[in-house]
Design a protein around this motif. Structure first.
Motif, PDB file in Angstrom:
ATOM      1  N   LEU B 182      40.720  47.707  50.569  1.00 21.49           N
ATOM      2  CA  LEU B 182      40.472  47.872  49.129  1.00 21.49           C
ATOM      3  C   LEU B 182      40.941  49.249  48.656  1.00 21.49           C
ATOM      4  O   LEU B 182      41.625  49.380  47.638  1.00 21.49           O
ATOM      5  N   TYR B 183      40.588  50.282  49.435  1.00 26.67           N
ATOM      6  CA  TYR B 183      40.984  51.652  49.058  1.00 26.67           C
ATOM      7  C   TYR B 183      42.504  51.776  49.022  1.00 26.67           C
ATOM      8  O   TYR B 183      43.056  52.393  48.122  1.00 26.67           O
ATOM      9  N   ARG B 184      43.157  51.171  50.010  1.00 23.87           N
ATOM     10  CA  ARG B 184      44.618  51.271  50.086  1.00 23.87           C
ATOM     11  C   ARG B 184      45.257  50.571  48.893  1.00 23.87           C
ATOM     12  O   ARG B 184      46.219  51.054  48.308  1.00 23.87           O
ATOM     13  N   PHE B 185      44.685  49.415  48.549  1.00 22.85           N
ATOM     14  CA  PHE B 185      45.209  48.668  47.402  1.00 22.85           C
ATOM     15  C   PHE B 185      45.073  49.499  46.119  1.00 22.85           C
ATOM     16  O   PHE B 185      45.952  49.529  45.265  1.00 22.85           O
ATOM     17  N   GLN B 186      43.950  50.185  46.007  1.00 21.66           N
ATOM     18  CA  GLN B 186      43.677  50.913  44.760  1.00 21.66           C
ATOM     19  C   GLN B 186      44.347  52.288  44.698  1.00 21.66           C
ATOM     20  O   GLN B 186      44.653  52.756  43.601  1.00 21.66           O
TER      21      GLN B 186
END
Lengths: 294, 441
Positions: B182-186
């Motif tokens: 999720l962090y990488r996507f955001q």
């Protein structure tokens, strides 16, 4: 009053109370069915009955739809069946007294209506005495008067019905507007009531006509009786079309005033274009990051 | 020196990284989920049977749902106060509070949008508002301004989060693969370059300027839903300012409550200090006095004139059916917190938390009092309505849905605090470094 005063305490224990309420409501009884019947005689031409079926449960009254009832005249014989009815979504069903029952209807001055549900007697004693009502008008020295007379059928003839309370007035959208000073009138020994029209210059239709009404409501002896008469005593109604097709605050959406459209869309466009610009800034940050990685 | 700075940075990161739920966190989350589920079931019943399951009838057609809506709208104003107004005023001490304020704002505005749909008898017809909406109607303005405020709040939450996402990605061993994805996507594109910081800071400044008029609009427009209706208690030119001052107060109160809870249970005493409580206390007392002033205006002027329809409404509030709730809202929502916070000892964390909680609870009842009593006193009473229509007490379905929405708002904040740092890490490090440089100089 008590409920609302204790409202704040309620919130503090809201969850436990809610759960209790859920349980309490699940445990309640199936409720009580209330069936009522009303007789109507409109303009001495159509006699009909309105049956209403309601459920009283947890202090609330709700209509019961789709319920079947049989309505009889005087006796519960098949020959005396007025109608088999089914209640609509408002819990109501109408039944007209059919022409085939004319001889039975004319035979006596008083009739009993009975209601059965699947063979079980629900109403057995709804008694109605036959009555008719007429409405008349007169104008003397530009003063309009309305008179109504009620007669009941007794011993094979029509005789005046005294002491009948009625409304006398002008038919309006929400009900009957009293024509005179009184809310209601009671017939004298000759079965008559008279009222002077005090509501002058009332709006009528495009020709200045409106309908005068004499209405007896839920009378113990006669049920509901209504007599109407059209009179040209109103002012001519000219629909106000001055605002039609104009841009106003009360028009349809498409006819919104220009100043409002400019203001509203000006604000919307400026705020949302700024937001789109900011979203574009995220894309810029992303591009910069990807370049940095490369 | 550099070494000690790095150690300090590592300590800040360690302290501020999101923490897994402990036993208490799990219990809290399960309770909130249960309340939401009960609310969901009540809403299912409402959808199945219609609004007849509520106690709303011909008189009170805006009940607890609209009170709740106004409450959520009010609480959402805090985002613009703490983040935007303080940032533009160059108030540095508010840095640890900005994200708390923003997530409260986002969760409140999400629930405000949902609760207004709950109030609709036929929610599947909602799209008609857009197809056949009239720009002349304040309800339409409210829909537009809520959607706008929601988007701005999300952006204001997202931009300052970007540098923290980099830190979160770096510490992937602490978060686990799911969250890391999720962090990488955001924010995997955030490299912390000068250019990125420049664009980000500029965007945040623009957002801070933009959010203030939009936030004022949302509260003013919500007040106009009432004030543009000719009714006792609502027919007031004071309503916009009255709503905004109330919103500032309840928003600040909610931040104080959140500050205390996060500080205590996430052990953030080093970051949310007593100084923060002291400063927030001063702000809250000022806002409470301001709101009290508007209340005096709102009630004293019509009470002085005592026009007949207003009299019935005011008597109900002062001495009648709603008097206990009215005086509770005034005392607990304003006067007692003012008394607590006027003293220095009252501006310590625990008394502040109590005062904040009182303000929030009082504010909820205040919204109920704004909506319901007025509806029970129309200028032209209806004819032939059942006596029960002239009183209103929410049904269990309404209570369950209202409580479910409050629980859902808390759940959003809870999940956010589990996933993201509740205090901005990067900004805290930068502030710390600046402080170190100052100390050195």
């Amino acid at each position: 009053m008590k409920h609302n005063n204790s409202l704040f305490i309620f919130l503090l224990i809201s969850m436990s109370f809610s759960l209790q309420s859920v349980r309490a409501q699940e445990k309640t009884s199936p409720g009580k069915t209330i069936v009522s019947l009303r007789y109507y005689n409109a303009n001495n031409s159509v006699q009909y009955l309105v049956l209403q079926s309601q459920l009283k449960k947890e202090g609330q009254i709700t209509p019961i739809s789709g319920k079947k009832y049989d309505i009889f005249l005087d006796k519960s014989d098949p020959a005396n069946l007025i109608a088999k009815v089914t209640t609509d979504k408002n819990g109501k069903a109408n039944a007209f007294i059919p022409p085939t029952m004319k001889s039975a209807w004319d035979a006596t001055s008083q009739h009993i209506f009975m209601v059965y549900e699947g063979g079980e007697e629900i109403i057995s004693d709804y008694t109605i005495s036959k009555a008719k009502m007429s409405i008349d008008t007169s104008t003397v020295d530009s003063i309009h008067s309305i008179s109504a007379s009620v007669q009941k059928w007794e011993d094979g003839k029509w005789i005046p019905a005294a002491g009948v309370e009625m409304k006398l007035g002008i038919k309006r959208l929400g009900g009957v507007l009293p024509a005179g000073d009184e809310e209601s009138y009671t017939t004298d020994s000759s079965g008559n009531v008279t009222a002077e029209l005090k509501k002058l210059n009332m709006p009528g239709d495009s020709k200045g006509n409106y309908i005068l009404v004499a209405q007896v409501e839920d009378n113990d002896l006669f049920g509901n009786i209504l007599a109407e008469k059209v009179v040209p005593w109103g002012t001519t109604l000219q629909p106000d079309k001055s605002f039609f097709n104009k841009r106003t605050l009360w028009s349809t959406g498409i006819q919104a005033p220009f100043w409002l459209l400019f203001m509203a869309f000006g604000i919307i466009v400026s705020v949302w274009s700024t937001m789109i610009y900011l979203i574009f800034q995220i894309v810029k940050i992303k591009k910069n990051g990807l370049q940095e990685s490369a | 020196m550099e070494n000690s700075t790095r150690i300090q940075e590592q300590q800040i990161i360690k302290d501020l990284l999101p923490q897994k739920f402990g036993k208490r966190g799990m219990t809290w989350t399960v309770i909130l989920l249960l309340i939401c589920l009960i609310g969901g079931y009540a809403y299912y019943r409402q959808l199945r049977d219609g609004l007849v399951v509520t106690a709303m009838r011909d008189y009170v057609s805006w009940g607890i749902y609209i009170s709740n809506f106004v409450f959520f709208v009010a609480i959402s104003l805090v985002g613009s106060l703490i983040t935007a107004i303080f940032r533009l005023s160059n108030v540095k001490w508010s840095t640890p509070l900005t994200r708390i304020a923003e997530i409260i704002a986002v969760s409140a505005i999400v629930m405000a949008s949902l609760i207004i749909i709950v109030d609709m008898g036929r929610p599947e017809r909602f799209y008609n508002l857009f197809l056949h909406g009239r720009i002349q109607s304040p309800i339409m303005w409210d829909v537009i301004v809520i959607a706008t405020y929601f988007c701005i709040s999300i952006l204001l939450l997202y931009f300052p989060l970007l540098p923290d996402l980099k830190i979160l990605i770096k510490n992937k061993d602490k978060s686990g693969p799911g969250l890391n994805k999720l962090y990488r996507f955001q924010g995997s594109f955030w490299k912390g370059t000068k250019e990125q910081f420049r664009i980000s800071n500029k965007s945040i400044n623009i957002l801070c300027i933009l959010i203030i008029p939009v936030a004022f609009s949302i509260h003013t427009v919500t007040s106009w839903l009432f004030a543009t209706t000719y009714r006792p208690g609502w027919d007031s030119t004071n309503f916009g300012a009255y709503f905004i001052s109330g919103a500032f107060l309840v928003g600040a109160g909610s931040v104080v409550v959140a500050m205390y809870i996060f500080r205590r249970y996430y052990h953030l005493e080093k970051y949310i200090t007593e100084l923060h409580f002291e400063k927030m206390g001063r702000i809250v007392v000022l806002l409470a006095l301001l709101y009290l002033y508007f209340n005096v205006n709102e009630y004293l002027v019509p009470a002085f004139k005592m026009k007949k329809p207003e009299e019935a409404h005011l008597v109900e509030l002062f001495t009648g059916e709603f008097s206990v709730m009215f005086w509770f809202a005034i005392m607990v929502g304003m006067i007692i917190p003012i008394i607590i916070l006027l003293f220095k000892k009252g501006r310590k964390p625990l008394p502040m938390f109590i005062a904040g909680a009182m303000i929030v609870v009082g504010a909820w009842f205040k919204r109920y009092l704004i909506v319901t009593p007025t509806l029970l006193h129309p200028f032209l009473p209806m004819q032939d309505v059942p006596l029960s229509y002239q009183h209103y007490f929410p049904s269990w379905e309404e209570w369950a849905i209202a409580m479910g929405s409050l629980a859902a708002a808390l759940l959003i904040i809870t999940f956010f605090a589990r996933v993201y740092p509740i205090i901005p890490i990067e900004e805290t490090i930068m502030e710390q470094n600046k402080q170190n440089e100052k100390d050195e100089a």
